[in-house]
Every structure is written in C-alpha cells, then in structure tokens.
Design an enzyme around this catalytic site. Structure first.
Site, PDB file in Angstrom:
ATOM      1  N   SER A 152       0.854  -1.198   0.000  1.00 24.25           N
ATOM      2  CA  SER A 152       0.000   0.000   0.000  1.00 24.25           C
ATOM      3  C   SER A 152       0.884   1.241   0.000  1.00 24.25           C
ATOM      4  O   SER A 152       2.062   1.163   0.359  1.00 24.25           O
ATOM      5  CB  SER A 152      -0.860   0.027   1.261  1.00 24.25           C
ATOM      6  OG  SER A 152      -0.109   0.549   2.356  1.00 24.25           O
ATOM      7  N   ASP A 153       0.329   2.358  -0.389  1.00 22.65           N
ATOM      8  CA  ASP A 153       1.063   3.584  -0.148  1.00 22.65           C
ATOM      9  C   ASP A 153       0.817   3.985   1.318  1.00 22.65           C
ATOM     10  O   ASP A 153       0.022   3.369   2.026  1.00 22.65           O
ATOM     11  CB  ASP A 153       0.629   4.684  -1.140  1.00 22.65           C
ATOM     12  CG  ASP A 153       1.717   5.719  -1.344  1.00 22.65           C
ATOM     13  OD1 ASP A 153       1.763   6.349  -2.400  1.00 22.65           O
ATOM     14  OD2 ASP A 153       2.562   5.857  -0.430  1.00 22.65           O
ATOM     15  N   TYR A 154       1.488   5.029   1.728  1.00 18.11           N
ATOM     16  CA  TYR A 154       1.556   5.378   3.154  1.00 18.11           C
ATOM     17  C   TYR A 154       0.160   5.582   3.766  1.00 18.11           C
ATOM     18  O   TYR A 154      -0.538   6.531   3.425  1.00 18.11           O
ATOM     19  CB  TYR A 154       2.368   6.668   3.299  1.00 18.11           C
ATOM     20  CG  TYR A 154       2.830   6.949   4.701  1.00 18.11           C
ATOM     21  CD1 TYR A 154       1.961   7.516   5.624  1.00 18.11           C
ATOM     22  CD2 TYR A 154       4.112   6.641   5.115  1.00 18.11           C
ATOM     23  CE1 TYR A 154       2.370   7.769   6.920  1.00 18.11           C
ATOM     24  CE2 TYR A 154       4.538   6.903   6.409  1.00 18.11           C
ATOM     25  CZ  TYR A 154       3.657   7.459   7.305  1.00 18.11           C
ATOM     26  OH  TYR A 154       4.074   7.697   8.589  1.00 18.11           O
ATOM     27  N   ALA A 155      -0.275   4.627   4.586  1.00 19.74           N
ATOM     28  CA  ALA A 155      -1.544   4.715   5.319  1.00 19.74           C
ATOM     29  C   ALA A 155      -2.753   4.748   4.387  1.00 19.74           C
ATOM     30  O   ALA A 155      -3.853   5.131   4.774  1.00 19.74           O
ATOM     31  CB  ALA A 155      -1.581   5.934   6.243  1.00 19.74           C
ATOM     32  N   SER A 156      -2.572   4.304   3.145  1.00 15.66           N
ATOM     33  CA  SER A 156      -3.695   4.399   2.189  1.00 15.66           C
ATOM     34  C   SER A 156      -4.798   3.420   2.505  1.00 15.66           C
ATOM     35  O   SER A 156      -5.941   3.622   2.079  1.00 15.66           O
ATOM     36  CB  SER A 156      -3.187   4.192   0.759  1.00 15.66           C
ATOM     37  OG  SER A 156      -2.678   2.885   0.609  1.00 15.66           O
TER      38      SER A 156
END
Ligand code: GLC
Length: 716
Positions: free
Chosen positions: A259-263
C-alpha cells in the site's frame, strides 16, 4: 527456505503481522518503550512488534545491522525484516530527476543510473526501493511529474523496463528489488492536485495509463505499490477490479502489492470504508499484501477471518508472497544481505558514480532557446553567475534520499572549474515563490554590467516539486523577471539556466531571454554538467517528454490529444471562432513533446516507407536520412509518430512509436530506420480488446512531435 513449512508453523496473528510495514526506527528498541515518530501513533499489539514484516526508510548500513540484529534477538519466528527506501533518482549520488532522465531518450542511461543507485543502496542496507514511478502525466501542476517519464506511454514503457532491469539486474549483491508505482493512474489527479480523484474511461486507462505498469511487470518487477487516488470512485488500495481482476488475474502478477503510506486507513477518509475493519476487508479482497504505516490488518484481519469474511487462504496467499520476497532476497540465508559498512564508505559518492551522474545531467538537459549566444567560449574575460540557484547545492532534486547540498556541485563551482576566478557571483533574489525582495537586484546588476557574459540561474526550489508540491501558478515569480529585466538592461549577453522539477509556463521568459538551457533538477553533479554544456565540453541533446505550457491555464496539455470535431486549423492564430480553442491563448504548448535544440543543426531528408499497404503480420520499414549540418559533433533524437486516421474510438493526432538517439560527427549523415508492425498499431478500441484496426495511417518522422506527416499506408 521452505516457506510453506514456515507458514504452517505461524499463528494467525504472526501471519498478519508479516503484512505490517512500520518505520524502521520502530524496531530499534527492545520493546515498545521507545516507539517514536509515526510508529508511536499506530495502534497495534506491541507483543507482535518483532513479528512484523518490513521496515520503511533506510537508516544506513551500521544502524540497519543493529536494528536487524535487535529484531531477530527479540523475535519468536526470527523472520528477517525487509528494509525499504525511496531510491528514486539515486541513493546518495543523485542523478537528475526522472523527468530529466526521460528527456535523454536513453534507456541504457536510465538502466545504468538505476544500477548505480542500487549498488549504493544495497551496500548501505536497502533491499527494496519504491521505484520506478511510471505514472503517465499530462498536468505539470502536479508536483510529482518530476518522478515520472512524462506524457507518452511508449516512452514510459521503455523507461519503466530499463529502470526495473537496472535496479534488479540478476538480483545479485548490488541489486535491489524494484517496486512499480503508483497503481494506477495517480498522474491523472484532477486539477493536478495531489491525492485528488481520478475519473476516466477504460479505453483511456488501458491505452495511456496502464501500459507502463505492465511493462515493469513484464520486465520482472518484484513488487508493486497501489496509489492514493480513487479511480472512478474506488480508492486503488481497495480496488478489487483494478488490483485483483486486472493486475493479478489478467496480467498474472504474483508479486507483493504494497500500500502507499496509510492508504488502507485513508479508504475511510475517502468515504469508501466505514471503518478500519471495512478497510481491512476491502484491502484484502483487493489482494493488497503489505500495509504501510497503518494497522487495519493487525487490528481487524483476525476478526474478519473468524467471521468467515476473509478466508485463511486469502491471508496465507498474502503472507506467502511476502515470505517468497524475503526468500528471493536471500534474507533467510543472510538477514543483512549486501550490507557492508566499509564498502559503503568506499563506494558511495565514488568518482565513477559522480561521473555517471554528471554524464546523465548533461544528456538530460534540454536547450530550449538559443539566439546564438551559446556556447560560451572558455577564453571569455568574465562571467557573472547570478540568481537564487547559482550558488547552492540544493539542485539535486526532491526525493533526494541521502543526498546532501554540501556534496552537490553548484553552478558557480562548475563554472569556476573551467574559467576560475573569471566567474563572479551575485544572488540577485531569493528562490521562495512568495519572495518579493528586490533589495539584492542592484548588486547583481552592477556585477552584470562589469562582466562579458551573464549566466542567470532561475526556476523553482527543488522541494517545490515532488509529493504534495502542487502549483496552480506555473509562471516564474515576478521577482525573478524583475532581476532578469534589470540585468538585460545593462548586458544583453544573458544565458538563463532553468532549474525545475516540472514544465513551467515560461512564455514571458522565452520572449526575453537570449538563451534558455533547462537543467531540470540535475543531481549531485549538476554544476559541473551545466558548466560543461555552457562551454560545449558537452553538447545539449535532451528533448522534453512533457509539454511546456505557455500559461498555466492550458493545463492539462499533451501532444497525443484528440482532433475533436472542430479542431483549430491555424496554429499561429489565437482566435478561431467555433473551434476548440481559447479566446486568449494559442492551443499549442510553448515547447512540444520531443522538442530540444542542439548547438548543431540537422537536415532530415529522404523520408520514406517501403510499402503503402500492410497485411496482417507484415511490417513496414520507415526510414530517414539525418545530417549534421552544424559545427559540433552531437547527438540527435530522431522520432517516429503514427496517426490512426479512423478507429472504433477516436484516435490521437499522433503517437510516438519509435525513437533513436544517434551521434553525428560534423557533416556526417546517417540513415535511421524504424519498424512499424501490428503491435505498433494496436489499441483498446470500443470493444475493449487490444488489436490493430484495419484502415489508413499517417507516418511522421521528425526532431519533435511538432512535425507533419510524410506518408500514408493502409492496414488491410
Ligand atoms: C509516499 C509516496 C510513495 C512512497 C511512500 C513511502 O507517500 O506516495 O511514492 O514510496 O510514501 O515513502
């Protein structure tokens, strides 16, 4: 390692924590006592801190060894951490930003630069990089265009392949796993505003935005990152159609999806997930494997499995992909992989790496305008090096990894290395886009008056492009124009060096500057590269891969656009009523895709195709003679474009289908040939199948996308 046997020994919670990626420093302490930074805000079972799977952001060889050792000492299953980092355009020795590298049209250069970055990163403790970013871009208001290869899918695919192969090679000691991102279509964020929504039809998605991710996968990329944006209303992190149906089932990608950051958590903010549990469910249904810097999997997956909403098989598949990645990285045999403190000190920033970075900056620079003032002569009596970017190391570019300003060659230093103290400096103005301070201009003007030539370094701060660095105003700040105009009043011999991570709206600059050499953000050796180009020790050959708008209001702007039913017919006339045009600005960009000048001149002749009818399975050969009619040995990037005149959906006015960078001695002529085959003509049409549709095609060959067709053929 028998990863299935390892998996079979793990509890459900231990499996789940293998899918968690937290900041590297979270693993530095003994237990939770020193959870600091982003990790401290995360809610998870601290007893499983040392069962989580991967670490975000490198900390250097020595600390990586300490942290991995600490982790393994405190871990029950002792499954080594993966250490990750955004090695985007270099690790410590930075080469130019990726939009610049693309402007070289040199895939070997892209490969070699990635390979060099991987060597520095691998010995300094990094095993996975979050690169290449292959998002197609059409709007320079978006700050992340700097990381991309630009507006053309064909070139993006070539650069994606080369970069993946550069990072990964044969996954030997000096290689790192690559991660193609951001899946998908993040570059189409509405309004050029980061993280904004993306809406587009499937033909556009498949014909322009998806190809480069697929090219990276075909090149063997080991991981992929999903994007922050929603695509047609569904955030990529939980987009089952995009990730499971297309990426996994249609394309057969079985690598790790990060995932991207906290997505995952952001699906709640998007309004797509009710809560963390719903976010975890949707992410797992979409086959997302690693959750970066949020903890919905650790908090809710066990419950979802006990409720039968997520199957143990789904969890096992995700964990096996992570364990396989660790096995492919060799971490079970050596948890420290290539990390070597002594070697890192020797290799990082070594001459060979600096030489490559300098060469890359020379090959990526784009000469946008030259009234003849360039190149400068080395016997020049004096050069005033002026501007907010003239004497600063902050020209290495954002996503700068370990780069340091003090290790970066400034323009002033570069020029001094050629003409010594005949180079004089004055700042002239500040770089901040809000600065209106004109107090430094007078001193700069005084210097300019005394010197024979002026090199004026203008543009944007390197951190004004990159993630979340979006601009609605692409024009240069007024104070920079004030400086330029005051200098021009006392000295007409001015060369503007432009430093930027994106195309800027510089119609005003183009109107008054005698010459403009776009250095982009050139990296660690930027100043030396600029000096070599200014004095013709290297001849500019780069060509832009993203259109430069005249004014911000033209964005998005790109060459491979549709004709519309009312195309503007007169390129140089602003107003053409009842056509697709503006009241106040031309449609055309200031500089078109594929444009860039040289110190030499070229003659294109004998453009030809070998047949005018193409049957299925056949190829057409297009050819052209290119002669160096100038006074410098140089390179030229010859480009082939095709136009499909009629399709089951409308087709672009032209599309890049080939390019070749050739070197020509003074007076030398070479013949360049291109193959046009069915694959070149295939696209996703109205029925969403990819094929070449019969009909007529036009062929263009030129020095930029601004070229006319010279032939036509028919595909039977
Ligand atoms: C960032 C970026 C992504 C990067 C990741 C880790 O938010 O969107 O490109 O790889 O976080 O730094």
């Amino acid at each position: 390692m028998d990863i299935q046997a390892l998996l079979n020994k793990m509890t459900v919670k231990e499996k789940i924590y293998q899918l968690l990626m937290m900041n590297t420093l979270a693993y530095a302490g003994k237990k939770e006592e020193n959870l600091t930074g982003p990790a401290a805000k995360l809610i998870f079972d601290k007893n499983y801190l040392f069962e989580s799977g991967s670490a975000l952001n490198s900390v250097g060889a020595r600390r990586m060894i300490d942290i991995q050792k600490n982790y393994l000492e405190n871990s029950k299953n002792k499954i080594p951490l993966i250490f990750t980092q955004d090695v985007i355009h270099g690790y410590r020795t930075l080469y130019p930003v990726n939009l610049a590298i693309a402007s070289s049209f040199d895939t070997k250069l892209a490969h070699d630069c990635a390979q060099m970055a991987a060597k520095e990163a691998s010995i300094d403790g990094v095993q996975v990089t979050f690169a290449p970013m292959v998002d197609l871009v059409r709007d320079p208001r978006w700050g992340r265009v700097m990381e991309s290869s630009g507006e053309d899918p064909y070139l993006n695919c070539k650069m994606a392949k080369a970069t993946v192969e550069g990072y990964q090679g044969d996954m030997g000691k000096y290689n790192i796993a690559a991660c193609v991102k951001h899946f998908a279509a993040y570059g189409a964020a509405e309004g050029g505003r980061d993280y904004n929504c993306v809406d587009m039809g499937e033909p556009t998605l498949r014909n322009y935005y998806l190809p480069a991710y697929k090219a990276a996968i075909d090149a063997g990329v080991m991981t992929l990152m999903t994007s922050f944006n929603s695509l047609n209303g569904v955030p990529s992190a939980g987009n089952k159609w995009l990730v499971k149906d297309i990426l996994r089932d249609e394309w057969g990608f079985d690598g790790v999806v990060i995932s991207d950051y906290a997505s995952f958590r952001e699906m709640i903010v998007h309004g797509y997930a009710e809560d963390g549990k719903d976010a975890a469910y949707k992410a797992m249904e979409a086959t997302g494997d690693i959750e970066m810097s949020s903890t919905n999997y650790p908090l809710y997956l066990e419950e979802l499995i006990s409720e039968g909403k997520i199957s143990m098989e789904q969890l096992d598949k995700a964990v096996l992909r992570v364990l396989k990645l660790k096995d492919d990285l060799g971490l079970f045999d050596n948890p420290y992989r290539s990390t070597d403190v002594e070697e890192a000190e020797k290799i990082i920033l070594c001459k060979e790496h600096r030489d490559l970075a300098r060469y890359a900056a020379e090959e990526s620079a784009v000469l946008l305008k030259n009234n003849g003032i360039l190149p400068l002569k080395e016997d020049v009596s004096s050069v005033a090096v002026i501007g907010p970017l003239a004497n600063t190391g902050e020209i290495f570019g954002n996503w700068h990894c370990g780069a340091k300003a003090e290790e970066t060659i400034t323009v002033l230093d570069g020029i001094k290395s050629i003409i010594g103290d005949r180079a004089k400096y004055a700042k002239g103005c500040d770089i901040e886009i809000t600065s209106t301070d004109e107090s430094q201009i007078a001193k700069a003007v005084k210097l300019a008056k005394k010197c024979e030539k002026v090199v004026l370094c203008l543009g944007e701060h390197q951190f004004d492009s990159g993630e979340s660095q979006c601009k609605a105003i692409l024009e240069l700040p007024e104070v920079q124009y004030k400086l330029l105009n005051e200098v021009l009043k006392v000295n007409k011999n001015v060369v503007v060096l432009l430093f930027t991570g994106r195309p800027l709206a510089i119609e005003r600059l183009d109107a008054i500057a005698p010459a403009i050499l776009n250095m982009w953000m050139p990296g660690t050796e930027g100043g030396n590269a600029a000096a070599n180009l200014l004095f013709a020790r290297s001849v500019p050959s780069g060509k832009i891969t993203m259109s430069f708008p005249r004014v911000s209001g033209q964005c998005p702007i790109y060459y491979n656009s549709y004709n519309t039913g009312r195309p503007k017919l007169q390129k140089d006339l602003v107003r053409e009523k009842y056509t697709s045009s503006y009241l106040d600005v031309l449609n055309s960009p200031l500089y078109p895709f594929g444009y860039g000048m040289s110190y030499s001149t070229f003659e294109y002749s004998d453009k030809a195709i070998d047949k005018t009818t193409m049957t299925r399975g056949e190829k057409i050969i297009a050819s052209v003679k290119v002669k160096n009619t100038g006074n410098y040995k140089c390179k030229e990037i010859v480009q082939l474009y095709i136009r499909d005149l009629v399709g089951s959906i409308v087709r672009p006015v032209k599309e890049l289908k080939g390019f070749e960078k050739i070197e020509l001695d003074i007076g030398e002529e070479k013949t360049v040939t291109f193959e046009i085959d069915e694959e070149s003509l295939a696209f996703y049409g109205a029925d969403l199948t990819k094929k070449a549709e019969s009909g007529k095609f036009q062929v263009f060959i030129g020095a930029s996308s601004d070229c006319e067709p010279f032939a036509e053929f028919e595909l039977k």
